[in-house]
Structures are given as structure tokens and as C-alpha cells.
Design an enzyme around this catalytic site. Structure first.
Site, PDB file in Angstrom:
ATOM      1  N   ASP A 148      -2.575  -7.837  -2.077  1.00 44.61           N
ATOM      2  CA  ASP A 148      -3.354  -6.947  -1.216  1.00 44.61           C
ATOM      3  C   ASP A 148      -4.812  -7.389  -1.107  1.00 44.61           C
ATOM      4  O   ASP A 148      -5.611  -6.747  -0.434  1.00 44.61           O
ATOM      5  CB  ASP A 148      -3.289  -5.511  -1.747  1.00 44.61           C
ATOM      6  CG  ASP A 148      -3.708  -4.493  -0.709  1.00 44.61           C
ATOM      7  OD1 ASP A 148      -3.729  -4.841   0.490  1.00 44.61           O
ATOM      8  OD2 ASP A 148      -4.034  -3.350  -1.087  1.00 44.61           O
ATOM      9  N   LYS A 173       0.847  -1.186   0.000  1.00 46.16           N
ATOM     10  CA  LYS A 173       0.000   0.000   0.000  1.00 46.16           C
ATOM     11  C   LYS A 173       0.891   1.247   0.000  1.00 46.16           C
ATOM     12  O   LYS A 173       1.853   1.335   0.755  1.00 46.16           O
ATOM     13  CB  LYS A 173      -0.899   0.014   1.235  1.00 46.16           C
ATOM     14  CG  LYS A 173      -1.929  -1.110   1.267  1.00 46.16           C
ATOM     15  CD  LYS A 173      -2.792  -1.023   2.510  1.00 46.16           C
ATOM     16  CE  LYS A 173      -3.749  -2.207   2.618  1.00 46.16           C
ATOM     17  NZ  LYS A 173      -4.791  -2.176   1.595  1.00 46.16           N
ATOM     18  N   GLU A 224      -5.651 -10.235   0.362  1.00 39.39           N
ATOM     19  CA  GLU A 224      -5.270 -11.396   1.167  1.00 39.39           C
ATOM     20  C   GLU A 224      -6.412 -11.944   2.015  1.00 39.39           C
ATOM     21  O   GLU A 224      -6.388 -13.100   2.429  1.00 39.39           O
ATOM     22  CB  GLU A 224      -4.084 -11.025   2.067  1.00 39.39           C
ATOM     23  CG  GLU A 224      -4.411 -10.275   3.352  1.00 39.39           C
ATOM     24  CD  GLU A 224      -5.029  -8.900   3.131  1.00 39.39           C
ATOM     25  OE1 GLU A 224      -5.783  -8.444   4.011  1.00 39.39           O
ATOM     26  OE2 GLU A 224      -4.773  -8.297   2.076  1.00 39.39           O
ATOM     27  N   ARG A 248      -9.549 -12.760   1.453  1.00 45.56           N
ATOM     28  CA  ARG A 248     -10.297 -13.907   0.914  1.00 45.56           C
ATOM     29  C   ARG A 248      -9.455 -15.176   0.937  1.00 45.56           C
ATOM     30  O   ARG A 248      -9.980 -16.279   1.122  1.00 45.56           O
ATOM     31  CB  ARG A 248     -10.781 -13.571  -0.501  1.00 45.56           C
ATOM     32  CG  ARG A 248      -9.689 -13.342  -1.518  1.00 45.56           C
ATOM     33  CD  ARG A 248     -10.175 -12.641  -2.768  1.00 45.56           C
ATOM     34  NE  ARG A 248     -10.409 -11.219  -2.550  1.00 45.56           N
ATOM     35  CZ  ARG A 248     -10.787 -10.363  -3.506  1.00 45.56           C
ATOM     36  NH1 ARG A 248     -11.007 -10.808  -4.730  1.00 45.56           N
ATOM     37  NH2 ARG A 248     -10.955  -9.099  -3.242  1.00 45.56           N
TER      38      ARG A 248
END
Length: 610
Positions: free
Chosen positions: A351, A280, A353, A355
Site C-alpha cells: 500500500d 485497504k 506503492e 514511491r
């Protein structure tokens, strides 16, 4: 079970005497014009004040009152447009009233709880709003013991029926304790609530309770049994204090034969989300310690279960507690991983992650559900910023699979949220969501996520639910299968606070608890032991006793023993699916008990159950 003070913002006390000398301020929340419909002596004070302050009914005031408390903190809801306003106005006014009272120097508040016929459960929701205003964050309580409580006790006075008030106070205690621990988990910083310390917190919370805890933290076991989770955990596993774990919490009623439904939750507990290798940027890591609020909500729900001890509901929660770290051992895009369900998943974005962290635990829950009574599986997660862009802040989104949609689950949850001031919006899972996640090359079955952020993807919050269905194997248990399973995905990203330093609200614990533990269930309120809670609900406090049991019609399978109780004659042997067989033996009839019969199981003909 009594609520321990350390899992509550303060203790509640019912105060029958408005003239008590124990309090130094009275807080009044009202939805009508000042001086119009409040009981005396509030009505006269507010009417006089309104003559010299035209803004009184909008912004409130601190007023002198001829009572031992001396101060009246008036917190109005403001004008209510009944076409669009809801009961949240009362909770918000209560929170503001508590905060204003504290600023005025009140340390022993008395809360005047008034009814309002316009909204269901308004007294309960108003009291919960007051308790929310007294919450002290976990880090403050631990570093400054002298600031653990803003008020050690909150007195509650009300003109309503005393039995109804006792029921409201008990139920509020249980619900607020659930939100309290959810705020602790969801709001704490990434080191205070790193995965091992989440485990430690839960061990203390549920020690000696009706909820059992099982922890999977061995890295080899995670790699073999939960490979997608292990993938996300790979970089963090190198740092012992960040190493992930999957924590199972289980509540079973005292008599397993009484179970009518099984609620199975999988919570996303990403204690910090750097974005992984797709890191991020532009300051978007700020607030990512709140990415564990899905698991926090599940924990809050289990705390409510622990306190209410529902006799007909089994509850299981799988908490996927992990840190999405960067480093030389981090997982990367393009990796293909074989999930617990056997499907091959290609990673498209590290990003996304959440799920991945939940999919294997969801598969495990699916396998458990196949041998459970009337199961309903949920995933609860702060999954996509797309959810905020779709419905705004303060709202959760619920998505049902085809099986859950057949029983109108989303509509029931939305209705429960409406009455508890914990609103939901409904979305639908569509064919395009499954198409998007189909494998795109030979060697993989499922594509995890686009490299773009969900905010720039069409159907950004619906797609992940389709991925979870596909990756867990739930697509083999749809409405037309031989073993259909109800599945619901809840995206609560809208409850992340903005700015991020504000506390997490603890929602949607209220809506979940009301829908699956309270509304329409077999519940009792005991008023002979104040604050001792068995199974609390139906706060109208009208004593209702079970009618004498009628013999069931002949069934293929019969109970080995008959159900008997002190207030009705013995039942005839009946099928275990019959609610008269599944309900626990009811206590002697009396004014101190409210008892409501559960409905028949949905898959049993009405004439069989009587």
C-alpha cells in the site's frame, strides 16, 4: 497561443462598460465593510442595504441595482484579521459569489474586480476563484453535453488600469487552463482516467502544441528500464484497459541556447489504489481514484508552460500512471527488486506503492539532469495521509534536499504559494529518515516501507522523500558531491477533497507556475492581440525596455554571433551564460510590451554578466 474553450470553464471577456446590456447579474467581491470603499454605483446600494441588514458584510446578499444587469450579487470576504488572513479569502468569496449568482438564475455574469492594497496579486487570485466556481467535471461534460458550461462567458469589469487588467485576464486564462486539466485528470473516476485514457486525454490536449509526448507502455521495456514501476503494474498489466504507462512531456524553448534552467517533474499517477495485497479495509478505498493528483498537478503545470511558452525555461514531466490492483499476479511484501539505479529494494507494504512507481522515473530524470542546464528535479505526489495530520487540509508540504536548500527553494515556493493563495508548509529531510529506510537483511540495500500506515509512523511524510533519494541514486548527488543536483519532494495529500465527491482543486499548480515560470523571469504581455498569449506576467503593466546591452567582459568561450534587436544596439560577443546572450531578441519598444530582464545564472559571477 490562445486558450481553447474546451480547456477552460468559460471564456473571459474584458468589459469596459459597467452599463452593458449583455449581462444579467453583477458579482462583486469586497474585503471592506459594505458601502465603505467600493466605487459607485455599488457603494450607495451597499450602504443602504447595510442599514437594514447587519449581517450583509458577512454573508452577502442579492440586491437590486439600477443598471441593465439589474442584480448585484455581493460576496464579502468578511472581516480580515491581517495577522493571519491571506489572499485566499478573496478567492473563496469569489467562488461563493459565482455559485450564489448561478443559484439566483444568472447565466451571463459580469464580475466586478476590485483592487485591495493589502494583498499582492489580489485581482488575479480573485478572478481565479471566480473561474473555479464555474468548473464542470469531465464526466458531466461528456455525458451531458448541454451542461458543459455553467456560463459560456464571464465578463470582467474593473476600475484598475486597462493594461493591467488585460495582463491579469491573460495570465488568469493560462493558469486556470492548467488547473482545469489538472481537475479533469485528478478528479475523474478510475475507469474514465485509467492509464490508457490518460494517454488519450494528453494526446488531445497537447496535439499540435509546443509540448511533445513520449509514452512507455511496452511491458518488457517497463520491466527492463523501470522495474519498480513494473512491479506495481504487474497485476493491472493483465487487464489491457488498466495497463500502466510512463508518459514523458517535454517543452523546449524555440532557441535551446536561451535555456537558463530546467524544471523536471515526476508525478505519481496511481489511477486507483486498492492497497494491493495489503488491501485497504473499512471503506478506505473510497476516494482512491484521487491518488493520481500528483501527476494531474504536473500535467496542469505543463499546460501552463504550453500556453506561456517561457523563452528561458525547459520543462520535462514524467507521469507514472499505474493502477495498484490485486490479483494472482500482484506484487507482495517481502519481494526484493533491483531498481533502475542498481540498488536492491525490499517491499514492506504494497500500500506504499507510490514511491515505488516514481523511483525509477526519478532515476531516469537524474540521469537527464546531469546533462541539463541548471536542473531542478521534483517529485509531486499524494503520498501520505501523514501530511494532512501534520499541516491540515488545503496545504502542500515541500521538502528540499541539501542542494535545493542552499538556494532557499522551499522558502521561495512557500512565498509564491502565499501570494497566489496556494499555501505550502516546509518540512526538513533528516538523518532519521535515511536510517529508517536502510536495508535490514543481507541481500537488500533499502527497505521500502513499514507495514504500518504512515499516520502511525514517526516522520511519516518525511521518510518517503529519503526513500526516493536512496532508491533513485540521488544520494550520490548531494551538496558535497562532484555533481550536486537540486531535488524537491512535494506532498499534496492535503489537497484531496473531503468528502471525496467534492472536486479536486487543481493545486498546487498556481504556486508551482508562479515560482518557476513567472516570478522574476523574462516575461512579456502583448495587449494588441487580446487573449493571444506569448509569455504573460508582471501584471503591473509598466512598460520596461531592455537597456542597451553593454559589452561583456572577456570570457573563455564566446558566442559565434552577436545578439541584436530593434530597440538596442548590437551586443558584443559574450559568454553563453550571460543573460543578454540568452534572452531572446526583444521586440520593438512600445506601450503594448512589458519586458523584464532575467537575473544572472546563480553560478556565474555578477561582474561577468554585467
Amino acid at each position: 497561443m490562445a486558450v481553447e474553450s474546451r480547456w477552460m470553464p468559460c471564456q473571459l471577456k474584458i468589459e469596459p462598460n459597467i452599463c452593458s446590456c449583455e449581462y444579467d447579474g453583477i458579482i462583486l467581491v469586497s474585503g471592506c465593510a459594505p458601502g465603505f470603499d467600493e466605487p459607485e454605483p455599488f457603494k450607495t446600494v451597499l450602504f443602504c442595504a447595510a442599514q437594514i441588514d447587519s449581517a450583509l458584510g458577512v454573508i452577502g446578499a442579492v440586491l437590486p441595482i439600477n443598471l441593465p444587469a439589474k442584480r448585484l450579487i455581493y460576496s464579502p470576504t468578511g472581516p480580515l484579521n491581517m495577522d493571519y488572513h491571506d489572499v485566499r479569502s478573496f478567492a473563496e468569496a469569489a467562488t461563493k459569489g459565482i455559485q450564489r449568482a448561478l443559484k439566483a438564475g444568472v447565466r451571463c455574469p459580469l464580475f466586478a474586480l476590485l483592487p485591495d492594497i493589502r494583498f499582492e496579486n489580489v485581482e488575479l487570485v480573485t478572478l481565479l476563484g471566480a473561474l473555479e466556481g464555474l468548473y464542470v467535471p469531465l464526466e458531466v461534460r461528456e455525458t451531458c453535453p448541454d451542461r458543459c458550461y455553467k456560463a459560456c462567458q464571464l465578463g470582467v469589469w474593473s476600475p484598475i488600469c486597462s493594461k493591467k487588467l488585460q495582463g491579469i485576464v491573460k495570465l488568469a486564462s493560462a493558469l486556470e487552463s492548467g488547473r482545469f486539466v489538472a481537475r479533469d485528470i485528478g478528479g475523474a473516476d478510475p475507469e474514465r482516467m485509467a492509464p490508457p485514457r490518460v494517454e488519450q486525454y494528453l494526446a488531445e490536449l497537447f496535439c499540435g502544441s509546443n509540448v511533445t509526448m513520449q509514452v512507455v507502455c511496452d511491458q518488457e521495456t517497463l520491466l527492463q528500464e523501470y522495474p519498480l514501476f513494473a512491479c506495481v503494474n504487474r497485476a493491472a498489466s493483465m487487464i489491457p484497459r488498466h495497463a500502466g504507462r510512463i508518459i514523458f512531456l517535454t517543452y523546449e524553448p524555440p532557441n535551446p541556447a536561451c535555456i537558463l534552467e530546467t524544471v523536471m517533474l515526476v508525478g505519481k499517477g496511481v489511477t486507483y489504489d486498492t492497497g494491493g495485497v495489503d488491501i485497504k479495509t473499512k471503506g478506505n478505498m473510497f476516494g482512491m481514484s484521487r491518488d493520481k493528483c500528483g501527476a494531474a498537478a504536473c500535467i496542469g503545470f505543463m499546460q501552463v508552460v504550453n500556453l506561456l511558452q517561457p523563452p528561458t525555461v525547459k520543462a520535462v514531466a514524467a507521469l507514472c500512471v499505474v493502477r495498484n490492483s490485486t490479483g494472482e499476479n500482484a506484487f507482495v511484501s517481502d519481494e526484493v527488486i533491483t531498481a533502475k539505479s542498481g540498488v536492491r529494494v525490499r517491499v514492506g507494504n504494497t500500500d506504499s506503492e507510490g514511491r515505488l512507481a516514481m523511483a525509477d522515473a526519478l532515476c531516469h530524470m537524474k540521469e537527464m539532469a546531469l546533462c541539463s542546464v541548471n536542473p531542478h528535479i521534483f517529485t509531486v505526489a499524494t503520498l501520505t495521509p501523514h501530511a494532512i495530520f501534520t499541516v491540515g487540509r488545503g496545504y502542500s508540504i515541500v521538502l528540499d534536499n541539501a542542494v535545493a536548500r542552499l538556494v532557499s527553494n522551499a522558502e521561495k515556493l512557500q512565498a509564491s504559494g502565499e501570494t497566489m493563495g496556494d499555501p505550502f508548509e516546509i518540512s526538513r529531510i533528516r538523518r532519521e529518515d535515511f536510517y529508517f529506510h536502510e536495508g535490514r537483511t543481507e541481500g537488500d540495500d533499502i527497505f521500502q516501507s513499514s507495514c504500518k500506515p504512515t499516520t502511525s509512523i514517526h516522520r511519516g511524510h518525511q521518510g518517503p522523500s529519503a526513500f526516493l533519494i536512496m532508491a533513485s541514486g540521488l544520494d550520490k548527488h548531494g551538496a558535497c558531491s562532484c555533481s550536486p543536483l537540486k531535488y524537491t519532494h512535494i506532498d499534496l495529500f492535503g489537497h484531496l477533497p473531503d468528502p471525496h465527491e467534492l472536486p479536486y482543486s487543481g493545486n498546487p499548480v498556481l504556486a508551482l507556475a508562479y515560482c518557476y515560470l513567472i516570478q522574476g523571469k523574462c516575461l512579456t504581455v502583448r495587449n494588441d492581440l487580446p487573449f493571444e498569449m506569448q509569455y504573460v506576467c508582471e501584471v503591473d503593466c509598466k512598460p520596461v525596455c531592455l537597456q542597451p546591452c553593454q559589452p561583456c567582459l572577456p570570457c573563455p568561450n564566446t558566442c559565434s554571433t552577436a545578439v541584436t534587436c530593434a530597440c538596442c544596439p548590437p551586443c558584443q560577443p559574450c559568454d553563453p551564460c550571460c543573460p543578454t546572450a540568452c534572452a531572446p531578441a526583444c521586440p520593438p519598444c512600445g506601450e503594448n510590451v512589458t519586458l523584464v530582464q532575467p537575473a544572472c545564472r546563480p553560478n556565474v559571477p555578477k561582474d561577468v554578466c554585467g
